[in-house]
Design an enzyme around this catalytic site. Structure first.
Site, short mmCIF file in Angstrom:
data_model
loop_
_atom_site.label_atom_id
_atom_site.label_comp_id
_atom_site.label_asym_id
_atom_site.label_seq_id
_atom_site.Cartn_x
_atom_site.Cartn_y
_atom_site.Cartn_z
N THR A 8 0.82 -1.22 0.00
CA THR A 8 0.00 0.00 0.00
C THR A 8 0.85 1.27 0.00
O THR A 8 0.39 2.34 0.40
CB THR A 8 -0.95 0.03 1.21
N TYR B 71 -9.21 -7.40 9.78
CA TYR B 71 -8.31 -6.39 10.34
C TYR B 71 -8.47 -6.32 11.86
O TYR B 71 -7.50 -6.44 12.61
CB TYR B 71 -8.65 -5.05 9.71
P1 NAD Z 1 -0.10 2.34 5.23
O1 NAD Z 1 -0.90 1.40 4.43
O2 NAD Z 1 0.36 3.60 4.59
O3 NAD Z 1 1.19 1.60 5.83
C1 NAD Z 1 1.29 0.23 6.00
C2 NAD Z 1 2.60 -0.23 5.38
O4 NAD Z 1 2.75 -1.64 5.61
C3 NAD Z 1 2.63 -0.03 3.86
O5 NAD Z 1 3.85 0.56 3.48
C4 NAD Z 1 2.49 -1.45 3.31
O6 NAD Z 1 3.11 -1.61 2.05
C5 NAD Z 1 3.18 -2.26 4.41
N1 NAD Z 1 2.76 -3.66 4.44
C6 NAD Z 1 1.50 -4.16 4.37
N2 NAD Z 1 1.52 -5.51 4.45
C7 NAD Z 1 2.84 -5.86 4.61
C8 NAD Z 1 3.51 -7.10 4.71
N3 NAD Z 1 2.84 -8.26 4.70
N4 NAD Z 1 4.87 -7.09 4.83
C9 NAD Z 1 5.56 -5.93 4.83
N5 NAD Z 1 4.97 -4.72 4.70
C10 NAD Z 1 3.62 -4.69 4.60
O7 NAD Z 1 -0.96 2.66 6.54
P2 NAD Z 1 -0.65 3.60 7.80
O8 NAD Z 1 -1.83 4.47 7.98
O9 NAD Z 1 0.70 4.21 7.69
O10 NAD Z 1 -0.67 2.52 8.98
C11 NAD Z 1 0.50 2.06 9.62
C12 NAD Z 1 0.13 1.18 10.80
O11 NAD Z 1 -0.63 1.93 11.74
C13 NAD Z 1 -0.72 -0.04 10.41
O12 NAD Z 1 -0.31 -1.15 11.17
C14 NAD Z 1 -2.12 0.37 10.82
O13 NAD Z 1 -2.92 -0.75 11.16
C15 NAD Z 1 -1.85 1.26 12.02
N6 NAD Z 1 -2.95 2.22 12.21
C16 NAD Z 1 -3.07 3.32 11.41
C17 NAD Z 1 -4.14 4.18 11.59
C18 NAD Z 1 -4.33 5.42 10.76
O14 NAD Z 1 -5.34 6.11 10.93
N7 NAD Z 1 -3.44 5.80 9.87
C19 NAD Z 1 -5.09 3.92 12.60
C20 NAD Z 1 -4.94 2.76 13.37
C21 NAD Z 1 -3.85 1.93 13.19
#
Ligand code: NAD
Ligand code: UDP
Length: 324
Positions: A39, A147
């Site tokens: 992503t 999720y």
């Molecule tokens: P994002 O999608 O930009 O970042 C997630 C990253 O993880 C991406 O770079 C993706 O390529 C990588 N990824 C996904 N599956 C993978 C795998 N199997 N192996 C290696 N890399 C993988 O999303 P974000 O908003 O930056 O979220 C980051 C973290 O924070 C996540 O764990 C998410 O659940 C958590 N989170 C974010 C929010 C928010 O509002 N942004 C809220 C709650 C939790």
């Protein structure tokens, strides 16, 4: 300054991960960014590649990896509903196998490891605002469960590795966070509304727009995350990190239209299944243990985010999944 550490950030090329890597490098640390780019894209960390303290590894966290590190921030997981529902079984594997692999690494290296958990573990909450003691109301059978339940199982794994193997863990529950470098096609409400407003397209409100969210600006969130990792008391969390200021989705749409001076109209589309009706963090624990609370209110954060959206070329971004 604190001692220089070798720090692994899984999901480090993503929206939050890339900003975290930047902040850790600024503090003088050695940073390993691990990502499979599901992503995200390399352009998020392109500006860091020339820094000798930065390494980028393309790797999928569902398979083990052996690295020597002092700290791990485990962020690898698709976070937007359209992304995590695209391949729900893979989403669950990422949360669960990913947790097992980083915890195994932490055990071998005696590293401290932080899990990026989420407000989604509260499901569609019956208690408002949500304190960490609330056990949640998740539909285990619904489309969001891959999720929600994956993240819940990851919390369980973190606690069990902590209790049984003495692993030094930190658990944070992140509430909706936004800001520059969100994927413009992630389908999340802020990216959709800004993209739609800037191109004078209709703004898509799902349901009647009375559902609420509380939006935290990226920099505030990253500050809280680093404070939680670095605090040396026996407080391991879970701790809610988010902005307690709550808005309806319709209020958000109206604010985006005002700030972009857009001619977009509001249109109403069906509410997705299990969409939480309200969400607001109780951040008393973060205030008490981390002396942390958000400093950037929605209007200010949106202006910075809108400026960033104006500066990018949408054609440089590939939608990770068809739905956005
Ligand atoms: P994002 O999608 O930009 O970042 C997630 C990253 O993880 C991406 O770079 C993706 O390529 C990588 N990824 C996904 N599956 C993978 C795998 N199997 N192996 C290696 N890399 C993988 O999303 P974000 O908003 O930056 O979220 C980051 C973290 O924070 C996540 O764990 C998410 O659940 C958590 N989170 C974010 C929010 C928010 O509002 N942004 C809220 C709650 C939790
Ligand atoms: N939403 C909306 N229009 C959109 C995208 C999302 O009305 O174009 C709504 C969605 O139904 C939810 C809220 O905005 O009620 C937040 O959605 P998002 O996907 O950003 O995050 P989450 O539901 O995971 O909090």
């Amino acid at each position: 300054m604190s001692a220089i550490k070798r720090i692994l950030v899984t999901g480090g090329a993503g929206f939050l991960g890339s900003h975290l890597c930047e902040r850790l490098l600024e503090q003088g640390h050695d940073v390993i960014c691990l990502d499979n780019f599901f992503t995200s894209q390399k352009s998020n960390v392109l500006h860091l590649l020339s820094n000798p303290n930065f390494e980028l590894i393309r790797h999928d966290i569902t398979t083990p990896i052996f690295l020597e590190v002092d700290e791990i921030y485990n962020l690898a997981c698709p976070a937007a509903p359209g992304h995590y529902q695209f391949n729900p079984i893979k989403t669950m594997k990422t949360s669960i196998l990913g947790a097992i692999h980083v915890l195994g690494m932490a055990r071998r290296c005696r590293a401290r490891v932080l899990q990026a958990s989420t407000s989604e573990i509260y499901g569609d909450p019956e208690i408002h605002p949500q304190p960490e003691t609330y056990r949640g109301s998740v539909n285990t059978l619904g489309p969001r469960a891959c999720y929600d339940e994956g993240k819940r199982a990851a919390e369980t794994l973190f606690m069990d590795y902590h209790r049984h193997n003495g692993i030094d863990i930190r658990l944070i529950r992140i509430f909706n966070t936004y800001g520059p470098r969100m994927h413009p096609f992630d389908g999340r409400v802020i990216s959709n509304f800004i993209r739609q407003a800037l191109s004078n397209e209709d703004i898509t409100i799902f349901g009647d727009g009375t559902q609420t969210r509380s939006f935290c600006y990226r920099d505030d969130l990253i500050e809280g995350m680093i404070r939680m990792m670095n605090q040396e008391t026996n407080f391991i969390g879970p701790v809610n990190l988010g902005n307690p200021h709550e808005f309806t989705i319709r209020e958000l749409a109206e604010l985006v239209i005002e700030l972009t001076r857009s001619g977009s109209r509001l249109v109403y589309q069906p509410l997705p299944a299990d969409d939480p009706t309200q969400r607001q963090p109780n951040i008393d624990l973060a205030r008490k243990h981390l002396h942390w609370e958000p400093t950037i209110e929605l209007r200010e954060g949106l202006l910075k985010t809108i400026e960033w959206f104006r500066s990018i070329r949408l054609s440089d971004y590939r939608p990770p999944t068809p739905k956005y």
